[in-house]
Design a protein around this motif. Structure first.
Motif, PDB file in Angstrom:
ATOM      1  N   GLU A 135     -23.484   1.654  -9.073  1.00  5.30           N
ATOM      2  CA  GLU A 135     -22.325   2.312  -9.680  1.00  5.30           C
ATOM      3  C   GLU A 135     -21.835   3.488  -8.838  1.00  5.30           C
ATOM      4  O   GLU A 135     -20.638   3.745  -8.748  1.00  5.30           O
ATOM      5  N   ASP A 136     -22.768   4.215  -8.187  1.00  2.29           N
ATOM      6  CA  ASP A 136     -22.360   5.324  -7.314  1.00  2.29           C
ATOM      7  C   ASP A 136     -21.546   4.813  -6.126  1.00  2.29           C
ATOM      8  O   ASP A 136     -20.577   5.457  -5.697  1.00  2.29           O
ATOM      9  N   LEU A 137     -21.932   3.659  -5.601  1.00  2.05           N
ATOM     10  CA  LEU A 137     -21.187   3.082  -4.474  1.00  2.05           C
ATOM     11  C   LEU A 137     -19.820   2.574  -4.929  1.00  2.05           C
ATOM     12  O   LEU A 137     -18.841   2.659  -4.183  1.00  2.05           O
ATOM     13  N   VAL A 138     -19.748   2.032  -6.152  1.00  2.00           N
ATOM     14  CA  VAL A 138     -18.458   1.625  -6.698  1.00  2.00           C
ATOM     15  C   VAL A 138     -17.543   2.838  -6.814  1.00  2.00           C
ATOM     16  O   VAL A 138     -16.347   2.783  -6.470  1.00  2.00           O
ATOM     17  N   LYS A 139     -18.109   3.955  -7.284  1.00  9.01           N
ATOM     18  CA  LYS A 139     -17.307   5.182  -7.387  1.00  9.01           C
ATOM     19  C   LYS A 139     -16.859   5.658  -6.016  1.00  9.01           C
ATOM     20  O   LYS A 139     -15.730   6.141  -5.846  1.00  9.01           O
ATOM     21  N   ALA A 140     -17.713   5.512  -5.011  1.00  7.75           N
ATOM     22  CA  ALA A 140     -17.332   5.883  -3.643  1.00  7.75           C
ATOM     23  C   ALA A 140     -16.182   5.000  -3.155  1.00  7.75           C
ATOM     24  O   ALA A 140     -15.236   5.482  -2.521  1.00  7.75           O
ATOM     25  N   TYR A 141     -16.252   3.722  -3.490  1.00  5.25           N
ATOM     26  CA  TYR A 141     -15.159   2.820  -3.114  1.00  5.25           C
ATOM     27  C   TYR A 141     -13.863   3.257  -3.792  1.00  5.25           C
ATOM     28  O   TYR A 141     -12.812   3.328  -3.154  1.00  5.25           O
ATOM     29  N   ARG A 142     -13.939   3.550  -5.098  1.00  9.44           N
ATOM     30  CA  ARG A 142     -12.737   3.944  -5.831  1.00  9.44           C
ATOM     31  C   ARG A 142     -12.168   5.273  -5.325  1.00  9.44           C
ATOM     32  O   ARG A 142     -10.976   5.521  -5.413  1.00  9.44           O
ATOM     33  N   ALA A 143     -13.047   6.097  -4.757  1.00 10.13           N
ATOM     34  CA  ALA A 143     -12.605   7.358  -4.171  1.00 10.13           C
ATOM     35  C   ALA A 143     -12.081   7.150  -2.751  1.00 10.13           C
ATOM     36  O   ALA A 143     -11.814   8.114  -2.044  1.00 10.13           O
ATOM     37  N   LYS A 144     -11.969   5.887  -2.357  1.00 10.94           N
ATOM     38  CA  LYS A 144     -11.437   5.498  -1.041  1.00 10.94           C
ATOM     39  C   LYS A 144     -12.343   5.908   0.115  1.00 10.94           C
ATOM     40  O   LYS A 144     -11.887   6.059   1.244  1.00 10.94           O
ATOM     41  N   LYS A 145     -13.633   6.033  -0.185  1.00  8.88           N
ATOM     42  CA  LYS A 145     -14.611   6.252   0.879  1.00  8.88           C
ATOM     43  C   LYS A 145     -15.152   4.887   1.300  1.00  8.88           C
ATOM     44  O   LYS A 145     -16.306   4.526   1.037  1.00  8.88           O
ATOM     45  N   TYR A 146     -14.278   4.131   1.940  1.00  8.84           N
ATOM     46  CA  TYR A 146     -14.574   2.730   2.216  1.00  8.84           C
ATOM     47  C   TYR A 146     -15.727   2.564   3.203  1.00  8.84           C
ATOM     48  O   TYR A 146     -16.523   1.627   3.090  1.00  8.84           O
ATOM     49  N   LEU A 147     -15.805   3.452   4.180  1.00  3.98           N
ATOM     50  CA  LEU A 147     -16.875   3.365   5.165  1.00  3.98           C
ATOM     51  C   LEU A 147     -18.235   3.588   4.508  1.00  3.98           C
ATOM     52  O   LEU A 147     -19.176   2.816   4.703  1.00  3.98           O
ATOM     53  N   THR A 148     -18.335   4.646   3.698  1.00  2.00           N
ATOM     54  CA  THR A 148     -19.584   4.937   2.982  1.00  2.00           C
ATOM     55  C   THR A 148     -19.961   3.788   2.048  1.00  2.00           C
ATOM     56  O   THR A 148     -21.115   3.356   2.000  1.00  2.00           O
ATOM     57  N   ALA A 149     -18.964   3.291   1.306  1.00  2.00           N
ATOM     58  CA  ALA A 149     -19.227   2.217   0.343  1.00  2.00           C
ATOM     59  C   ALA A 149     -19.689   0.946   1.042  1.00  2.00           C
ATOM     60  O   ALA A 149     -20.675   0.315   0.636  1.00  2.00           O
ATOM     61  N   SER A 150     -18.999   0.543   2.113  1.00  2.00           N
ATOM     62  CA  SER A 150     -19.356  -0.711   2.791  1.00  2.00           C
ATOM     63  C   SER A 150     -20.755  -0.635   3.390  1.00  2.00           C
ATOM     64  O   SER A 150     -21.531  -1.588   3.297  1.00  2.00           O
ATOM     65  N   LYS A 151     -21.073   0.494   3.989  1.00  2.00           N
ATOM     66  CA  LYS A 151     -22.412   0.662   4.565  1.00  2.00           C
ATOM     67  C   LYS A 151     -23.488   0.592   3.474  1.00  2.00           C
ATOM     68  O   LYS A 151     -24.512  -0.079   3.621  1.00  2.00           O
TER      69      LYS A 151
END
Length: 414
Positions: A135-151
């Protein structure tokens, strides 16, 4: 080709290989590029392209982690710019930030992806019911932190941390890669989700994305492998035209012409695939001996008034129209209506790549009308040095021999 692996270096370098709207870079993301030996001038370019504004804490973080001098200078410059810039108005709240996709595909313009998500499917699964790390990574994706989320999502997959969440992880990894502009990597993970079948809760969200990528890359290969395994009733509304077209192609290649025609007929006239579908309808009608229907379909293609969206599409449409003219001419030639065939052959523009072929076929048409002088004139053009380097057609020699034979010039025939 779909990417089979995804290293942290590839994730970092994803920032450098595309041009998309800006997103905010964090200190950790900048240092992840530095730590995998991305040249500092490239890191600086990425920072500037992102439009990020750095706080005093960001500057301290970069200093603490030993960022190169030019990276530090770029961060401080962005921090100064942030202080001088006027305050930006707050964005309007939207129901679902996940669905602000980019870039837009053709079917996206008709309907936002996810706008008809029923309660209890994707939204429910994105709540707090899953593991906190996911869920934290989903939130990172929604915050447009795509690099952090994909990694993060990739590492969860690689370690097999949450096998029961595999579909969700792959789906969001694909979305992050998609938003990073890494379309072939995204395609691989969207396909992994689709292959799990229509009962998978993420199926109907992954499939339109595969179609969007196929439209952007012009490569339908991956979709053609699975389209016939998907029930037509499961085609997402946004992607139906493309999938109907691909089903038609698949069945046409399998020589199931009647079934293929049914799918081509379902492609909407508003779709950019309509002309291709109509052309296939003409080919199929001709294969089945329905010559009147074939001519009608080819005429529809030739007479269509469409506005291409780019130069490549314009070339495709012109090619379809020229091929339709030649096919109509061939049909009339086949039923011995040479005068009518002549009229269609003559309409192929000399700038068309199909013009040499139309000249050669028109030469045969003239020969059948006993217009031997015109036949030789057309063959002279086809055999000219202008075309001879690109067009190899030994049958022109046979037609010249037959023409000279009818002129009783036997030495020329020899």
């Amino acid at each position: 080709m779909a990417f089979r692996t995804l290293s942290p270096l590839i994730v970092s370098l994803g920032l450098l290989s595309f041009a998309t709207p800006a997103w905010a870079l964090t200190c950790d993301e900048i240092m992840s590029m530095v730590n995998v030996n991305v040249p500092s001038n490239i890191v600086v370019q990425t920072m500037e392209a992102s439009g990020s504004r750095f706080s005093a804490d960001d500057i301290k973080c970069l200093e603490k982690q030993g960022a190169p001098d030019d990276v530090m200078a770029a961060a401080k410059k962005a921090a100064v710019a942030a202080e001088e810039a006027p305050a930006e108005p707050k964005p309007k709240k939207t129901p679902d930030p996940d669905e602000e996709e980019k870039p837009k595909s053709n079917f996206d313009s008709e309907e936002e992806l996810g706008s008809d998500i029923p309660e209890g499917t994707e939204e429910a699964s994105e709540g707090d019911n899953g593991p906190k790390q996911v869920e934290d990574l989903v939130k990172a994706y929604r915050a447009k932190k795509y690099l952090t989320a994909s990694k993060g999502f990739f590492e969860l997959l690689e370690d097999g941390t949450y096998p029961e969440e595999e579909s969700k992880i792959k789906y969001y990894l694909a979305k992050a890669l998609y938003d990073l502009g890494m379309y072939h990597g995204a395609q691989h993970y969207f396909m992994e989700v689709v292959r799990k079948g229509v009962k998978n809760p993420y199926f109907k969200y992954a499939l339109p994305k595969l179609v969007a990528i196929a439209e952007m890359t012009g490569n339908d290969t991956e979709l053609l492998r699975v389209v016939d395994k998907i029930p037509p009733e499961a085609f997402p509304r946004q992607a139906q035209n493309h999938l109907f077209y691909l089903m038609g192609r698949k069945l046409y290649d399998d020589e199931q012409y009647a079934e293929a025609a049914k799918y081509f007929e379902q492609v909407s006239p508003k779709s950019e695939l309509y002309l291709k579908s109509k052309y296939y309808e003409g080919v199929i009608a001709n294969e089945r001996g329905k010559l009147k229907s074939a001519v009608g379909a080819f005429r529809d293609v030739f007479n269509a008034k469409v506005v291409p969206t780019d130069e490549q599409q314009a070339k495709e449409f012109e090619a379809l129209k020229d091929m339709s003219l030649i096919n109509i001419a061939r049909i009339y030639y086949g039923i011995l209506r040479y005068d009518t065939a002549e009229g269609f052959y003559k309409q192929v523009d000399r700038s068309s790549p199909f013009w040499p072929q139309s000249l050669f076929e028109r030469a045969w048409n003239s020969f059948m009308q006993n217009d031997l002088n015109l036949t030789l004139g057309l063959l002279l053009t086809v055999r000219s040095p202008y075309f001879s380097d690109e067009e190899f057609n030994p049958e022109t020699t046979i037609l010249r021999a037959l023409t000279f034979f009818n002129f009783c010039q036997h030495k020329e025939v020899e």
